[in-house]
Structure formats: structure tokens, C-alpha cells
Design a protein around this motif. Sequence first.
Motif, PDB file in Angstrom:
ATOM      1  N   GLY A  17      40.448  41.166  39.034  1.00  0.00           N
ATOM      2  CA  GLY A  17      39.272  41.329  40.041  1.00  0.00           C
ATOM      3  C   GLY A  17      38.959  40.579  40.953  1.00  0.00           C
ATOM      4  O   GLY A  17      39.820  40.026  41.571  1.00  0.00           O
ATOM      5  N   GLU A  18      37.463  40.526  41.375  1.00  0.00           N
ATOM      6  CA  GLU A  18      37.121  39.951  42.779  1.00  0.00           C
ATOM      7  C   GLU A  18      36.622  38.526  42.333  1.00  0.00           C
ATOM      8  O   GLU A  18      36.079  38.064  43.359  1.00  0.00           O
ATOM      9  CB  GLU A  18      36.198  40.943  43.510  1.00  0.00           C
ATOM     10  N   GLY A  19      36.489  38.058  41.151  1.00  0.00           N
ATOM     11  CA  GLY A  19      36.080  36.995  40.879  1.00  0.00           C
ATOM     12  C   GLY A  19      35.208  37.069  39.458  1.00  0.00           C
ATOM     13  O   GLY A  19      34.503  38.055  39.618  1.00  0.00           O
ATOM     14  N   ILE A  20      35.546  36.179  38.758  1.00  0.00           N
ATOM     15  CA  ILE A  20      34.863  36.324  37.231  1.00  0.00           C
ATOM     16  C   ILE A  20      34.267  34.788  36.781  1.00  0.00           C
ATOM     17  O   ILE A  20      35.078  34.112  36.860  1.00  0.00           O
ATOM     18  CB  ILE A  20      35.625  37.054  36.473  1.00  0.00           C
ATOM     19  N   ARG A  21      33.031  34.745  36.185  1.00  0.00           N
ATOM     20  CA  ARG A  21      32.682  33.714  35.514  1.00  0.00           C
ATOM     21  C   ARG A  21      33.245  33.446  34.076  1.00  0.00           C
ATOM     22  O   ARG A  21      33.703  34.470  33.199  1.00  0.00           O
ATOM     23  CB  ARG A  21      31.263  33.507  35.485  1.00  0.00           C
ATOM     24  N   ALA A  22      33.516  32.239  33.550  1.00  0.00           N
ATOM     25  CA  ALA A  22      33.740  32.180  32.316  1.00  0.00           C
ATOM     26  C   ALA A  22      33.171  32.925  31.299  1.00  0.00           C
ATOM     27  O   ALA A  22      33.889  33.367  30.393  1.00  0.00           O
ATOM     28  CB  ALA A  22      33.697  30.400  31.897  1.00  0.00           C
ATOM     29  N   ARG A  23      31.887  32.931  31.219  1.00  0.00           N
ATOM     30  CA  ARG A  23      30.981  33.656  30.282  1.00  0.00           C
ATOM     31  C   ARG A  23      31.351  35.115  30.150  1.00  0.00           C
ATOM     32  O   ARG A  23      31.356  35.707  29.064  1.00  0.00           O
ATOM     33  CB  ARG A  23      29.560  33.368  30.578  1.00  0.00           C
ATOM     34  N   ASP A  24      31.699  35.710  31.477  1.00  0.00           N
ATOM     35  CA  ASP A  24      31.976  37.126  31.383  1.00  0.00           C
ATOM     36  C   ASP A  24      33.543  37.540  30.957  1.00  0.00           C
ATOM     37  O   ASP A  24      33.707  38.442  30.491  1.00  0.00           O
ATOM     38  CB  ASP A  24      31.924  37.546  32.863  1.00  0.00           C
ATOM     39  N   ILE A  25      34.391  36.408  31.040  1.00  0.00           N
ATOM     40  CA  ILE A  25      35.749  36.428  30.588  1.00  0.00           C
ATOM     41  C   ILE A  25      35.546  36.295  28.865  1.00  0.00           C
ATOM     42  O   ILE A  25      36.075  37.396  28.290  1.00  0.00           O
ATOM     43  CB  ILE A  25      36.616  35.456  31.130  1.00  0.00           C
ATOM     44  N   ALA A  26      34.736  35.594  28.594  1.00  0.00           N
ATOM     45  CA  ALA A  26      34.770  35.529  27.073  1.00  0.00           C
ATOM     46  C   ALA A  26      33.938  36.964  26.624  1.00  0.00           C
ATOM     47  O   ALA A  26      34.382  37.263  25.457  1.00  0.00           O
ATOM     48  CB  ALA A  26      33.650  34.510  26.676  1.00  0.00           C
ATOM     49  N   LYS A  27      32.990  37.462  27.408  1.00  0.00           N
ATOM     50  CA  LYS A  27      32.421  38.728  26.761  1.00  0.00           C
ATOM     51  C   LYS A  27      33.422  39.832  26.667  1.00  0.00           C
ATOM     52  O   LYS A  27      33.495  40.516  25.639  1.00  0.00           O
ATOM     53  CB  LYS A  27      31.199  39.186  27.628  1.00  0.00           C
ATOM     54  N   LYS A  28      34.278  39.798  27.936  1.00  0.00           N
ATOM     55  CA  LYS A  28      35.179  41.023  27.970  1.00  0.00           C
ATOM     56  C   LYS A  28      36.026  40.954  26.730  1.00  0.00           C
ATOM     57  O   LYS A  28      36.824  41.856  26.381  1.00  0.00           O
ATOM     58  CB  LYS A  28      35.919  40.810  29.209  1.00  0.00           C
ATOM     59  N   LYS A  34      34.091  28.239  24.377  1.00  0.00           N
ATOM     60  CA  LYS A  34      34.729  27.125  24.444  1.00  0.00           C
ATOM     61  C   LYS A  34      36.101  27.383  24.531  1.00  0.00           C
ATOM     62  O   LYS A  34      37.151  26.848  25.230  1.00  0.00           O
ATOM     63  CB  LYS A  34      34.390  26.405  23.124  1.00  0.00           C
ATOM     64  N   THR A  35      36.682  28.566  23.971  1.00  0.00           N
ATOM     65  CA  THR A  35      38.074  28.941  23.912  1.00  0.00           C
ATOM     66  C   THR A  35      38.656  29.223  25.571  1.00  0.00           C
ATOM     67  O   THR A  35      39.526  28.614  26.093  1.00  0.00           O
ATOM     68  CB  THR A  35      38.394  29.920  23.152  1.00  0.00           C
ATOM     69  N   VAL A  36      37.559  29.825  26.113  1.00  0.00           N
ATOM     70  CA  VAL A  36      38.089  30.083  27.289  1.00  0.00           C
ATOM     71  C   VAL A  36      37.952  29.024  28.204  1.00  0.00           C
ATOM     72  O   VAL A  36      38.984  29.012  29.175  1.00  0.00           O
ATOM     73  CB  VAL A  36      36.801  31.163  27.857  1.00  0.00           C
ATOM     74  N   ARG A  57      33.021  31.208  40.110  1.00  0.00           N
ATOM     75  CA  ARG A  57      33.830  32.270  39.785  1.00  0.00           C
ATOM     76  C   ARG A  57      35.438  32.064  40.043  1.00  0.00           C
ATOM     77  O   ARG A  57      35.604  31.454  40.889  1.00  0.00           O
ATOM     78  CB  ARG A  57      33.575  33.592  40.775  1.00  0.00           C
ATOM     79  N   TRP A  58      36.154  32.438  39.194  1.00  0.00           N
ATOM     80  CA  TRP A  58      37.681  32.319  39.004  1.00  0.00           C
ATOM     81  C   TRP A  58      38.407  33.413  39.765  1.00  0.00           C
ATOM     82  O   TRP A  58      38.164  34.762  39.596  1.00  0.00           O
ATOM     83  CB  TRP A  58      37.942  32.078  37.647  1.00  0.00           C
ATOM     84  N   HIS A  59      39.228  32.822  40.632  1.00  0.00           N
ATOM     85  CA  HIS A  59      40.139  33.940  41.411  1.00  0.00           C
ATOM     86  C   HIS A  59      41.664  33.621  41.213  1.00  0.00           C
ATOM     87  O   HIS A  59      41.983  32.329  40.889  1.00  0.00           O
ATOM     88  CB  HIS A  59      39.706  33.750  42.950  1.00  0.00           C
ATOM     89  N   ALA A  60      42.312  34.445  41.255  1.00  0.00           N
ATOM     90  CA  ALA A  60      43.916  34.405  41.333  1.00  0.00           C
ATOM     91  C   ALA A  60      44.539  34.405  42.645  1.00  0.00           C
ATOM     92  O   ALA A  60      44.125  35.041  43.623  1.00  0.00           O
ATOM     93  CB  ALA A  60      44.743  35.439  40.505  1.00  0.00           C
ATOM     94  N   LEU A  61      45.575  33.620  42.939  1.00  0.00           N
ATOM     95  CA  LEU A  61      46.092  33.458  43.942  1.00  0.00           C
ATOM     96  C   LEU A  61      47.062  34.674  44.339  1.00  0.00           C
ATOM     97  O   LEU A  61      47.349  34.957  45.504  1.00  0.00           O
ATOM     98  CB  LEU A  61      47.016  32.078  44.383  1.00  0.00           C
TER      99      LEU A  61
END
Length: 258
Positions: A17-28, A34-36, A57-61
Motif C-alpha cells: 500500500g501507500e502507507g498504513i497505520r498499526a491499528r489498520d494493520i491489526a484490523k485487516k 499489541k501483537t502488531v 504510517r508505515w511504508h516499505a522501501l
Amino acid sequence: MSTDRIEYGIYSQIASGEGIRARDIAKKLHIDRKTVNHYLYRSPYMRDLCYQDKDYRWHALIRQGRPHLGLVDYSGYYGTVKEFLELTEDEWFEMLLAGCKRIGRNLNDTRGLFHSFRDAREVMCSLFADLDTMGADKEEYETWEIVFELRIRRSRYIRIYADVLVVTDCYVFSLEFKMKDKIDPDELSQAAKYSPYLEVIFGPEYEVIPVLVLTRAEDLYRYEKFGGTTAEEPVCSGDMLFNVLDEYQGIMKESDER
């Protein structure tokens, strides 16, 4: 290295994706926050190949999805097959050397490194000529990505080295080149060594196929067990490399259908 499925899922959410927050990762992923967070701050992949912006927001290189944005930053040469085939040998070689210097690849030629580079290029050019002769869809295979001298070594956590990658629509062929005519069991294991890491980098849409290519052999194509396991990988001579792609991509079948 066995793949941690939670780590694999979190990294894929970030890299696709284009950037995602930890809470949204957890939901998906249907796991707790806490695990995320544990993985975000402790996982080698997240520590080495991801970053957090000012909006958390988290991004990958290296992005998942074609083209694989960011992959060029870890490659001696990266481009589409079409771009690669349009280059003369000298143009390609100059670009490869410049890329290797940029990524910190050792270019000591005392053991014939440059000859091995040109040898790998010759095999790849012959491969695409073979695909053309077989009636493969040129418009399709020219969009594939090709990488020479992949070096991902951001810290002590992640190490991925590959001689050549061919990235199709659903496969990553990781080609280990040896200028030999006989199979060495240690080199079989070397060819497969980084496959689990590449599976994480490229994500769930891709299957990674490690291949040992012996450029001094002829008419060789078979599967060999490696690493004292029941796992097998293809071993081929340069002139038989098209068989590996055909087995997975179904090139001959597609040609017959047309």
C-alpha cells in the motif's frame, strides 16, 4: 528460515500500500494491536526494510506489485526485459558496474567476476531468444522485470543475494549462476538459501522458484534434492533454462492455443 506467517502478513500489508497505520494493520489481519506493534519494532523486515512517517504510517522501501518500486535501489541492474534487450552488451555492462558500485557490490575481478557477469547476460539473452522462437507472447514477457546482482544487506538482520531474478506476473525465478558443468550439493543449497526471504519481500502474489544454472553444461534439465531434505529444485544448463519458465508459465501451451 521458516516463514513467520504473522510477520509475513504484516509486512505484506505495509509493502502493498501507500502507507498504513498499526491499528489498520491489526484490523485487516484480525490480530490485536499489541501483537502488531511487537512485530513493527522487532521484526527484521520491519526494522530493515520499512519506515514510519510523521503521520505514523508505515511504508516499505521495496513495494509489492509491478513494477516493484524501490527494487532498483538494491540492484546492480534493474529494468523490464524489453529495456534489457534494447541495450548493447557494453551499455548494459556499464550500467551494471555503476549500479554495483552504488549498492556497494565488491567488484574485484581477480577471479573472473566480470566474465561471470557477461556469461549470465549471454544466457539471459539466449533465453528470451528461445522464448521468441517458441512463440511466447513477446508483449507479455517484455513486461517482466529482470534484476542482476541483487544485494539486500541493510544490517545484520536481512541478507539477500541473488545473481539474477526474473519476475513474471506470478513467479520470481531466482537464478544462481555457476560457470561449471557438474552439480555441487552445496551450490544447490546456496541457490535455495534466500528463497524464504524473497517470499516475504515479494509477497503472497508470487511463488519463488530457485534455480541452479550451470553455464558450462549442455542439455541438462532435472530436479535435485538439496540440503538433506526431500525438497527439490530445478538444475539446468543455460541452453535449457527456457524449460524452467515453460514448466511454470506454460509458454508452449499458450503458444499451441494461439
